[in-house]
Design an enzyme around this catalytic site. Sequence first.
Site, PDB file in Angstrom:
ATOM      1  N   GLN A 174     -14.459   5.557 -34.844  1.00  8.99           N
ATOM      2  CA  GLN A 174     -15.204   6.626 -34.171  1.00  8.99           C
ATOM      3  C   GLN A 174     -15.986   6.035 -33.003  1.00  8.99           C
ATOM      4  OE1 GLN A 174     -17.030   9.509 -37.340  1.00  8.99           O
ATOM      5  NE2 GLN A 174     -16.845   7.489 -38.292  1.00  8.99           N
ATOM      6  N   ASN A 175     -15.979   4.702 -32.917  1.00  9.69           N
ATOM      7  CA  ASN A 175     -16.784   4.027 -31.902  1.00  9.69           C
ATOM      8  C   ASN A 175     -16.077   4.020 -30.553  1.00  9.69           C
ATOM      9  OD1 ASN A 175     -18.497   3.529 -33.996  1.00  9.69           O
ATOM     10  ND2 ASN A 175     -17.817   1.427 -34.339  1.00  9.69           N
ATOM     11  N   VAL A 176     -16.890   3.994 -29.515  1.00  9.39           N
ATOM     12  CA  VAL A 176     -16.363   4.041 -28.135  1.00  9.39           C
ATOM     13  C   VAL A 176     -16.654   2.726 -27.400  1.00  9.39           C
ATOM     14  CG1 VAL A 176     -16.575   6.553 -28.024  1.00  9.39           C
ATOM     15  CG2 VAL A 176     -18.521   5.132 -27.310  1.00  9.39           C
ATOM     16  N   ASP A 177     -17.207   1.752 -28.159  1.00  8.67           N
ATOM     17  CA  ASP A 177     -17.702   0.516 -27.503  1.00  8.67           C
ATOM     18  C   ASP A 177     -16.628  -0.545 -27.285  1.00  8.67           C
ATOM     19  OD1 ASP A 177     -19.316  -0.234 -30.695  1.00  8.67           O
ATOM     20  OD2 ASP A 177     -17.272  -0.737 -30.052  1.00  8.67           O
ATOM     21  N   HIS A 232     -12.692   9.035 -31.082  1.00  2.00           N
ATOM     22  CA  HIS A 232     -13.685   9.705 -30.222  1.00  2.00           C
ATOM     23  C   HIS A 232     -13.652   9.210 -28.792  1.00  2.00           C
ATOM     24  CE1 HIS A 232     -16.266  10.877 -33.991  1.00  2.00           C
ATOM     25  NE2 HIS A 232     -15.124  11.512 -33.909  1.00  2.00           N
ATOM     26  N   CYS A 269     -11.318  13.171 -14.861  1.00  5.90           N
ATOM     27  CA  CYS A 269     -11.858  14.358 -14.196  1.00  5.90           C
ATOM     28  C   CYS A 269     -12.061  15.481 -15.209  1.00  5.90           C
ATOM     29  CB  CYS A 269     -10.895  14.836 -13.100  1.00  5.90           C
ATOM     30  SG  CYS A 269     -11.434  16.387 -12.348  1.00  5.90           S
ATOM     31  N   CYS A 287      -9.117  16.800  -7.067  1.00  6.87           N
ATOM     32  CA  CYS A 287      -9.500  18.226  -7.085  1.00  6.87           C
ATOM     33  C   CYS A 287     -10.973  18.446  -6.783  1.00  6.87           C
ATOM     34  CB  CYS A 287      -9.176  18.838  -8.447  1.00  6.87           C
ATOM     35  SG  CYS A 287     -10.341  18.350  -9.740  1.00  6.87           S
ATOM     36  N   GLY A 312     -19.500   1.604 -42.108  1.00  6.89           N
ATOM     37  CA  GLY A 312     -20.508   1.837 -41.068  1.00  6.89           C
ATOM     38  C   GLY A 312     -20.518   3.230 -40.500  1.00  6.89           C
ATOM     39  N   SER A 371     -21.805   7.394 -41.325  1.00  7.68           N
ATOM     40  CA  SER A 371     -22.589   8.292 -42.191  1.00  7.68           C
ATOM     41  C   SER A 371     -21.703   9.364 -42.815  1.00  7.68           C
ATOM     42  CB  SER A 371     -23.689   8.960 -41.351  1.00  7.68           C
ATOM     43  OG  SER A 371     -23.072   9.686 -40.282  1.00  7.68           O
TER      44      SER A 371
HETATM   45  N1  APR Z   1     -23.336  -2.286 -41.432  1.00  9.92           N
HETATM   46  C1  APR Z   1     -22.704  -1.162 -41.870  1.00  9.92           C
HETATM   47  N2  APR Z   1     -23.221   0.082 -41.754  1.00  9.92           N
HETATM   48  C2  APR Z   1     -24.434   0.177 -41.168  1.00  9.92           C
HETATM   49  C3  APR Z   1     -25.155  -0.933 -40.672  1.00  9.92           C
HETATM   50  C4  APR Z   1     -24.548  -2.202 -40.829  1.00  9.92           C
HETATM   51  N3  APR Z   1     -25.160  -3.323 -40.400  1.00  9.92           N
HETATM   52  N4  APR Z   1     -26.326  -0.487 -40.139  1.00  9.92           N
HETATM   53  C5  APR Z   1     -26.331   0.857 -40.304  1.00  9.92           C
HETATM   54  N5  APR Z   1     -25.204   1.260 -40.916  1.00  9.92           N
HETATM   55  C6  APR Z   1     -24.782   2.612 -41.282  1.00  9.92           C
HETATM   56  C7  APR Z   1     -25.910   3.604 -41.430  1.00  9.92           C
HETATM   57  O1  APR Z   1     -26.432   3.574 -42.733  1.00  9.92           O
HETATM   58  C8  APR Z   1     -25.178   4.927 -41.139  1.00  9.92           C
HETATM   59  O2  APR Z   1     -24.718   5.511 -42.352  1.00  9.92           O
HETATM   60  O3  APR Z   1     -23.983   3.102 -40.228  1.00  9.92           O
HETATM   61  C9  APR Z   1     -23.974   4.521 -40.301  1.00  9.92           C
HETATM   62  C10 APR Z   1     -24.019   5.058 -38.894  1.00  9.92           C
HETATM   63  O4  APR Z   1     -23.963   6.458 -38.990  1.00  9.92           O
HETATM   64  P1  APR Z   1     -24.082   7.314 -37.635  1.00  9.92           P
HETATM   65  O5  APR Z   1     -25.247   6.807 -36.845  1.00  9.92           O
HETATM   66  O6  APR Z   1     -24.042   8.743 -38.033  1.00  9.92           O
HETATM   67  O7  APR Z   1     -22.789   6.919 -36.818  1.00  9.92           O
HETATM   68  P2  APR Z   1     -21.311   7.455 -37.053  1.00  9.92           P
HETATM   69  O8  APR Z   1     -21.053   7.713 -38.487  1.00  9.92           O
HETATM   70  O9  APR Z   1     -20.411   6.514 -36.352  1.00  9.92           O
HETATM   71  O10 APR Z   1     -21.342   8.855 -36.252  1.00  9.92           O
HETATM   72  C11 APR Z   1     -20.116   9.540 -36.135  1.00  9.92           C
HETATM   73  O11 APR Z   1     -21.217  11.068 -34.609  1.00  9.92           O
HETATM   74  O12 APR Z   1     -22.679  11.357 -32.843  1.00  9.92           O
HETATM   75  C12 APR Z   1     -21.331  11.306 -33.188  1.00  9.92           C
HETATM   76  O13 APR Z   1     -19.548  10.727 -31.809  1.00  9.92           O
HETATM   77  C13 APR Z   1     -20.631  10.178 -32.483  1.00  9.92           C
HETATM   78  O14 APR Z   1     -18.871   8.744 -33.306  1.00  9.92           O
HETATM   79  C14 APR Z   1     -20.139   9.277 -33.606  1.00  9.92           C
HETATM   80  C15 APR Z   1     -20.091  10.220 -34.793  1.00  9.92           C
END
Ligand code: APR
Length: 247
Positions: free
Chosen positions: A99-102, A117, A125, A148, A185, A187
């Site tokens: 889900q990461n864009v980095d 994502h 564009c 455009c 990693g 939520s």
């Molecule tokens: N190692 C593993 N997990 C970790 C760590 C770590 N060191 N530190 C924090 N976390 C966990 C947190 O407990 C949390 O549950 O990573 C999770 C990050 O959750 P979010 O911040 O909700 O990120 P994510 O799940 O990637 O969000 C999904 O939401 O906002 C949109 O597009 C965005 O891709 C993103 C999507």
Amino acid sequence: MFSEEFRQAISSANSVMILTGAGVSKESGLDTFRDAGGHWSRYNPIELASPQGFAADPKLVWEWYSARKEKALAAEPNPGHFAITEMEQIFPNFSLFTQNVDRLHQKAGSKKVHELHGNIMSAHCNNCGLVYMNEIDITQGLPHCAVCGGYARPSVVWFGEQLPEEILEKAINFTKSVDIFFTIGTSAEVYPAAHLPHLAKESGAFVVEVNPNETSFTRFADISFRNPSGEILPKILNLIKEVKSYG
Ligand code: APR
């Protein structure tokens, strides 16, 4: 440290799928979204990560994404990213959906990365879809499409937008067939990506969660490691090598 059940699941596994979220990049110094101090504790996601937010204030959105892009470019993969890269080489049938864009997974050497994502490094564009791979420099004003005249925008999937159909379909099909599914990693709050671990469980996979905090998915996982991914994934990799008597 590791249960016999986990060892068994690894021993008999041929196909592995990994789903990652912002937490896997936390130990590389990049903010998550929903942790205390995360992006959404400071900003309103709709203002910064939605088509309506971009239409209302494209400059604010570009400033936020440009700052995040600079941080992502300066960040280095952590041991969790590198462990995932090695896991890709051990299992014959392996796929990483992030889900990461980095693009830190790619920087760590992962080859089979699917970006659910989008990515923060390129732009396209907002009107005609033309892709800009070259550097977008907002200090010279907001980037417009050379064809455009529409606004160029970061190639990240925003709230309310569809995920890339082909990638989502590939994720769903692979989820249904894997032996082990790792959710790392994340939520597990944002659908449709958050549906994948549940689908894996329903399809008979052994599901492993890695997250220092409990999530809404924790109670469904076969095993849930309450550890930072940068710490526990290298240990899981060593277990995999031992069980697979690899290398
Ligand atoms: N190692 C593993 N997990 C970790 C760590 C770590 N060191 N530190 C924090 N976390 C966990 C947190 O407990 C949390 O549950 O990573 C999770 C990050 O959750 P979010 O911040 O909700 O990120 P994510 O799940 O990637 O969000 C999904 O939401 O906002 C949109 O597009 C965005 O891709 C993103 C999507």
